[in-house]
Motif scaffolding. Structure first.
Motif, PDB file in Angstrom:
ATOM      1  N   LEU A 114      40.269  32.370  46.428  1.00 46.88           N
ATOM      2  CA  LEU A 114      41.433  32.254  47.296  1.00 46.88           C
ATOM      3  C   LEU A 114      42.694  32.760  46.590  1.00 46.88           C
ATOM      4  N   ALA A 115      42.881  32.364  45.348  1.00 47.53           N
ATOM      5  CA  ALA A 115      44.050  32.797  44.593  1.00 47.53           C
ATOM      6  C   ALA A 115      44.036  34.308  44.366  1.00 47.53           C
ATOM      7  N   GLU A 116      42.868  34.858  44.065  1.00 47.78           N
ATOM      8  CA  GLU A 116      42.774  36.302  43.857  1.00 47.78           C
ATOM      9  C   GLU A 116      43.143  37.071  45.119  1.00 47.78           C
ATOM     10  N   SER A 117      42.661  36.615  46.261  1.00 47.19           N
ATOM     11  CA  SER A 117      42.961  37.325  47.499  1.00 47.19           C
ATOM     12  C   SER A 117      44.410  37.109  47.931  1.00 47.19           C
ATOM     13  N   GLU A 118      44.932  35.925  47.730  1.00 51.19           N
ATOM     14  CA  GLU A 118      46.302  35.606  48.146  1.00 51.19           C
ATOM     15  C   GLU A 118      47.336  36.377  47.326  1.00 51.19           C
ATOM     16  N   TYR A 119      47.117  36.451  46.016  1.00 53.17           N
ATOM     17  CA  TYR A 119      48.107  37.061  45.121  1.00 53.17           C
ATOM     18  C   TYR A 119      47.732  38.471  44.673  1.00 53.17           C
ATOM     19  N   GLN A 120      46.592  38.993  45.162  1.00 48.22           N
ATOM     20  CA  GLN A 120      46.168  40.359  44.850  1.00 48.22           C
ATOM     21  C   GLN A 120      46.065  40.597  43.343  1.00 48.22           C
ATOM     22  N   ILE A 121      45.471  39.620  42.622  1.00 51.18           N
ATOM     23  CA  ILE A 121      45.290  39.736  41.179  1.00 51.18           C
ATOM     24  C   ILE A 121      43.850  39.403  40.819  1.00 51.18           C
ATOM     25  N   ASP A 122      43.425  39.876  39.649  1.00 49.81           N
ATOM     26  CA  ASP A 122      42.100  39.541  39.127  1.00 49.81           C
ATOM     27  C   ASP A 122      42.261  38.417  38.122  1.00 49.81           C
ATOM     28  N   ILE A 123      41.709  37.266  38.418  1.00 48.46           N
ATOM     29  CA  ILE A 123      41.808  36.110  37.532  1.00 48.46           C
ATOM     30  C   ILE A 123      40.632  36.078  36.568  1.00 48.46           C
ATOM     31  N   ARG A 124      39.452  36.410  37.070  1.00 49.15           N
ATOM     32  CA  ARG A 124      38.264  36.408  36.212  1.00 49.15           C
ATOM     33  C   ARG A 124      38.310  37.591  35.261  1.00 49.15           C
ATOM     34  N   LYS A 125      37.931  37.361  34.016  1.00 48.03           N
ATOM     35  CA  LYS A 125      37.967  38.425  33.015  1.00 48.03           C
ATOM     36  C   LYS A 125      36.964  39.523  33.323  1.00 48.03           C
ATOM     37  N   ASN A 126      35.764  39.157  33.795  1.00 42.23           N
ATOM     38  CA  ASN A 126      34.715  40.135  34.056  1.00 42.23           C
ATOM     39  C   ASN A 126      34.632  40.439  35.544  1.00 42.23           C
ATOM     40  N   SER A 127      35.729  40.839  36.129  1.00 39.66           N
ATOM     41  CA  SER A 127      35.751  41.077  37.570  1.00 39.66           C
ATOM     42  C   SER A 127      34.895  42.276  37.979  1.00 39.66           C
ATOM     43  N   ALA A 128      34.603  43.183  37.048  1.00 40.11           N
ATOM     44  CA  ALA A 128      33.805  44.358  37.372  1.00 40.11           C
ATOM     45  C   ALA A 128      32.310  44.071  37.323  1.00 40.11           C
TER      46      ALA A 128
END
Length: 38
Positions: free
Chosen positions: A10-24
């Motif tokens: 939810l936070a990633e989609s709301e703020y358009q940021i990657d919180i998890r280090k291994n997002s790829a």
């Protein structure tokens, strides 16, 4: 754990940021299923 994962999503989609280090990296099956439900 499920609640924490949902809050991160939810936070990633709301703020358009990657919180998890291994997002790829590939997501676990549980995370993929949760996103389908939302």
């Amino acid at each position: 754990v499920i609640f924490f994962d949902m809050m991160i999503d939810l936070a990633e989609s709301e703020y358009q940021i990657d919180i998890r280090k291994n997002s790829a990296s590939a997501q676990s099956a549980t995370s993929a299923e949760q996103k389908k439900k939302l």
